[in-house]
Each structure stands twice: as C-alpha cells, then as structure tokens.
Design a protein around this motif. Structure first.
Motif, short mmCIF file in Angstrom:
data_model
loop_
_atom_site.label_atom_id
_atom_site.label_comp_id
_atom_site.label_asym_id
_atom_site.label_seq_id
_atom_site.Cartn_x
_atom_site.Cartn_y
_atom_site.Cartn_z
N GLU A 134 0.83 -1.19 0.00
CA GLU A 134 0.00 0.00 0.00
C GLU A 134 0.87 1.25 0.00
N GLY A 135 0.57 2.21 -0.90
CA GLY A 135 1.35 3.44 -0.96
C GLY A 135 2.70 3.25 -1.62
N ASN A 136 3.50 4.27 -1.60
CA ASN A 136 4.84 4.20 -2.21
C ASN A 136 5.86 5.00 -1.40
N SER A 137 5.80 4.89 -0.08
CA SER A 137 6.76 5.60 0.77
C SER A 137 8.07 4.83 0.80
N TYR A 138 9.17 5.55 0.69
CA TYR A 138 10.49 4.91 0.68
C TYR A 138 11.46 5.72 1.53
N ALA A 202 -8.85 -7.81 -4.59
CA ALA A 202 -10.16 -7.19 -4.71
C ALA A 202 -10.43 -6.26 -3.52
N GLU A 203 -10.11 -6.75 -2.32
CA GLU A 203 -10.31 -5.94 -1.11
C GLU A 203 -9.42 -4.70 -1.14
N ALA A 204 -8.18 -4.89 -1.58
CA ALA A 204 -7.22 -3.78 -1.59
C ALA A 204 -7.59 -2.73 -2.62
N THR A 205 -7.98 -3.13 -3.82
CA THR A 205 -8.30 -2.15 -4.87
C THR A 205 -9.58 -1.38 -4.54
N GLY A 210 -7.94 4.99 -6.64
CA GLY A 210 -7.41 6.34 -6.80
C GLY A 210 -6.09 6.55 -6.09
N LYS A 211 -5.64 5.54 -5.35
CA LYS A 211 -4.37 5.64 -4.63
C LYS A 211 -3.35 4.68 -5.25
N ASN A 228 -7.01 2.33 -10.65
CA ASN A 228 -8.05 3.04 -11.41
C ASN A 228 -9.42 2.41 -11.28
N ALA A 229 -9.47 1.15 -10.86
CA ALA A 229 -10.76 0.46 -10.76
C ALA A 229 -10.65 -0.69 -9.77
N VAL A 230 -11.79 -1.10 -9.25
CA VAL A 230 -11.84 -2.25 -8.35
C VAL A 230 -11.68 -3.52 -9.20
N ILE A 231 -10.77 -4.39 -8.82
CA ILE A 231 -10.48 -5.60 -9.61
C ILE A 231 -10.88 -6.82 -8.78
#
Length: 469
Positions: A134-138, A202-205, A210-211, A228-231
């Motif tokens: 989740e996210g892209n913090s580095y 599916a739960e994550a998307t 949008g994130k 961009n969409a729920v998968i």
C-alpha cells in the motif's frame, strides 16, 4: 575586466584540496570493532574482474525442476536487478536454455580479503521477494548505473501493509491494450492472480481506488501504479508510459518473483584477473609520474595560468574518484574496470587541453600589447567556445556509450552482454571527467587566474605568458 576578489583563489584551492583528500582517503570513525564510513574514499572502489578478478557461478532450478525459457529469463532479470541495485556494472549474465542454467560473472566486493567464492555469491543468490504494498513511501533514493532513480526500503504504511506476495501472481506478461482516452494501443503488463491473491487484491483495490499500490523486489520499488478500478476477477493490468522493452522487463521481474522453483548454485569458481592489482599499482605510479611531468610543463610554459591549471586538474581527478567511490549521496558507487581507467586518462587529457587553450589565448593577447586585465578577459572569452565545442563532442560520445552499453543494454542481442561492463565503464568515467573539466577547467581555473592577477606582486605580464618582465 571585472576584478575577482583576492580571497577567491584561496577559497577554491582549499575546497579542491579538501575534496581531493576526502575523495582519496575517505572519512571513517572506529567504534570498538565497528568501522563507520561517513565518506567513501578510493579504498571503497569496487574493482572490475579484469583488475581484481571475481567469481563465476552457475545457477540452476532446485529439486530437478525443468524450467522454461521464459522462467530462466525471469530468473536472469532478478539477478540483473540485484547487480544494478548494488552498483555492480562489470558483470556478465548468460542463460543456457539447453541445460537449464544461468551463468553469472561478477567482481569481488571492495575490502574482500578471503576471496571465498561461495561467500561472495550470497550477495546475489538469496531468494528474491516480490511484494505488492500500500502506498509508495520509501526511505532512500539513489540512481543506478544508467542514471535512473532507484527507490529503496519501504517505510510507514508501505512497510507495514503487504497486499500480495510473489506466490499470489501466477502469470505476468507484456501486452498491448487500447487506450480508452486516445484510442491508441499502448504497452502494458497483464497480471493473473491465484484465487487467494484475487480475493486479497479485490479488497485492496476497493479500499485504495485512486491511490497507489507499489511493487517491490526485495527492498527496491520497481513500479508504483495507481488503482483506477476495483479488480475482482484476479486479472489486473499495469499501464503507463511503457515501451515494448520496458514492459517486457517489468513483466519478467514480476514473473520472476513468482517462479515455481528455487534457484540453487550448481557450481562456482574464482575468475583470475586479466590485469591484476600489481599491474594496477604500476599504472597508478606511471600516472603520478606523468601528472608530475605535465604539472612541471604547465608551470614552466604558462606560469600562473599553468599553476591554476594544475590545481584544477587535481580537482577534476578528485571529482572523478568521488563519483566512482560513492562519495556523493546522490551518486551510487561504481565498478572500476580497465576501460574505466582509460576514460579517466582521456578526460585528463581533455582537461589539460582546455587549460592550454585558455593560457595560450591569454599569451597571444599579451603579445598584441593589451593590458594584463584586458588580455585575461579577452583570452578567457576567446577560448570559451573552443573548449565548449570540444567538450560537448566528447560529452555526446560518452552519453551514447552509457546509453547503448549500460546495464539495460539495448544492443545486447547484437554484441552480447560481455560488452556491457567494459564499454559502459569507459563511457561513465569519460562523462564524469568531462563534467569535472567544465567545473574545474572552465569555471574554477578562470576565477583563480583572475583572482591571482589582483595581487600587486603578481601583476607582471611575464607571469601570465607575456614577454614583458
């Protein structure tokens, strides 16, 4: 001529000497048995196979698994990613599809003392871990050998929330998809997930629409697409500004993290250097003697401009060493090979030439009867574009060599991977040397000459190449 203040010479000279000392000797502290490196020096340079030797290792699928050609290429992509992330540019990787083997050659680490090939291959042979987070913090950002940004070590939410692992991906392949906005067909990566992976994704998307969900190989972020969409069907795609090559490369890395087999080291051996450290020591000694002769020549012929040239040439060398050893936090360390040394020598020649052009122009202007200030101003002005023209030409050649023969070698299928480290090393040191020449030979040298001309005892034309004493 606009006067340059007298202290400028001493400030630049002090900075050059400080950079030279720290880039050669580094800055270290000792805490008991622990050595802390604050600034890397020449002792931290990783020498190439041709100079110091290295390791040859053969990897094959464990447990008797018969790998496909695509799976071998995926495993090769993982090992190459590890090489690039560790700034090992002098490497060779081949796949032997007939025997299900991957052959790798790479140099010893800096500071290696026992030269144990089995220990050395641990640096690249550990199992690669693919994760979707989740996210892209580095934590840190560096650049690889080709100048591309490398984001390392997930932090915060990205470190804590792992959405998928490599075992959840059953297939990753490059595809072409129609762009709903433009109607054009763009390259993308198609992902197929396992049943368990599809549920988690599916739960994550749904939660992160949008994130960003970032993709990591070990602790290196290899992609950071936006949801961009729920998968829900376990079939996803990664879109972006991909070419056929970059889409295939990313797909191979993702597929590699989901290999159905583990790699084992089937054999390993030590690779002897073609040059050797004793020969390197002899080359360094010859280089020092040559530099001393050049310094004497420059000072005798051009006097004060020659003295300034010698200092700036030392600064140019210091910049080159710093860019190789990892001195600068924004530039990764670099594997130094014999062609790399040739690049340094050539760049020093370019630096000498730049300083001679400037000093000669000043001497010519003094010969026409101009005042000292006027001759320095006119000589620096007249020589500028001649120096820039010559340096730009070499700069273009160096950039082309790095682009063509870098870690992502676009001509590997024609020339083979063995050309990568050697030619790239030459281009890299040549590029750094030319940039150093722009900083030192063009900018700092002129400031030092103008600063020295402000001292009354030195305001004699013969000290700048003129005939009047």
């Amino acid at each position: 001529m606009k006067r340059v203040k007298k202290p400028v010479f001493f400030i630049i000279a002090a900075l050059i000497l400080a950079l030279t000392y720290t880039s050669v000797f580094g800055v270290y502290t000792q805490n008991g048995d622990t050595k802390n490196t604050w600034i890397k020096g020449a002792g931290d340079i990783r020498w190439g196979i041709d100079i110091r030797g290295g390791v040859e290792a053969t990897f094959s699928p464990a447990d008797g698994v018969e790998a496909t050609a695509e799976q071998l290429e995926a495993a090769k992509a993982i090992i190459e990613l590890r090489m690039v992330s560790k700034s090992i540019t002098d490497y060779e990787i081949y796949t032997d599809e007939a025997n299900d083997k991957i052959i790798v050659r790479f140099p010893w680490k800096s500071g290696e003392s026992d030269f144990d090939p089995e220990k050395a291959i641990e640096e690249i042979s550990a199992t690669a871990l693919l994760t979707f987070r989740e996210g892209n913090s580095y934590e840190t950002q560096t650049v690889d050998g080709a100048g591309n940004p490398v984001y390392q070590t997930p932090t915060g939410t990205t470190a804590e929330n792992i959405i998928l692992e490599g075992s959840d991906v059953t297939e990753a392949k490059p595809v072409m998809q129609e762009n709903s906005t433009s109607g054009n067909y763009d390259y993308a990566i198609s992902l197929t997930l396992s049943d368990e992976g599809a549920k988690k994704f599916a739960e994550a998307t749904e939660r992160l629409k949008g994130k960003t969900i970032s993709i990591w190989m070990d602790d290196i972020m290899i992609s950071a697409p936006t949801v961009n969409a729920v998968i829900t069907d376990g079939k996803a795609s990664i879109t972006g500004n991909f070419t056929a090559a970059t889409a295939s490369e990313l797909a191979a890395k993702i597929q590699g993290g989901a290999l159905p087999f583990a790699l084992q080291t089937s054999n390993f051996s030590t690779v002897n250097p073609t040059l050797g450290m004793k020969s390197l020591d002899a080359m360094v000694m010859a280089g020092v003697i040559a530099f001393a002769l050049i310094a004497v020549f420059m000072i005798i012929i051009f006097k004060i401009p020659g003295f300034a040239a010698v200092l700036t040439l030392v600064g140019q060398l210091a910049i080159t060493f710093a860019a190789i050893s990892g001195y600068f936090p924004f530039v990764n360390s670099f594997t130094m090979t014999l062609p790399g040394l040739a690049g340094i020598i050539l760049s020093i020649g370019v630096g000498v030439d730049a300083n001679i052009i400037t000093a000669s122009r000043i001497k010519e202007e003094l010969g026409t009867g101009k005042t000292l200030d006027g001759a320095i101003q006119k000589g620096c002005s007249n020589s500028l574009w001649s120096i820039i023209d010559g340096n730009i030409t070499i700069l273009i050649v160096a950039i082309m060599l790095i682009g063509v023969f870098g870690p992502s070698n676009i001509l590997s299928k024609i020339f083979g991977e063995s050309t990568t480290g050697a030619i790239y090393s030459f281009g890299y040191t040549l590029l750094v040397g030319v940039i150093g020449n722009f900083i030192m030979g063009v900018f700092c040298s002129r400031l030092m000459i103008k600063s020295l001309s402000g001292f009354k005892p030195l305001r004699k034309k013969w000290l700048f190449g003129g005939a009047d004493k």
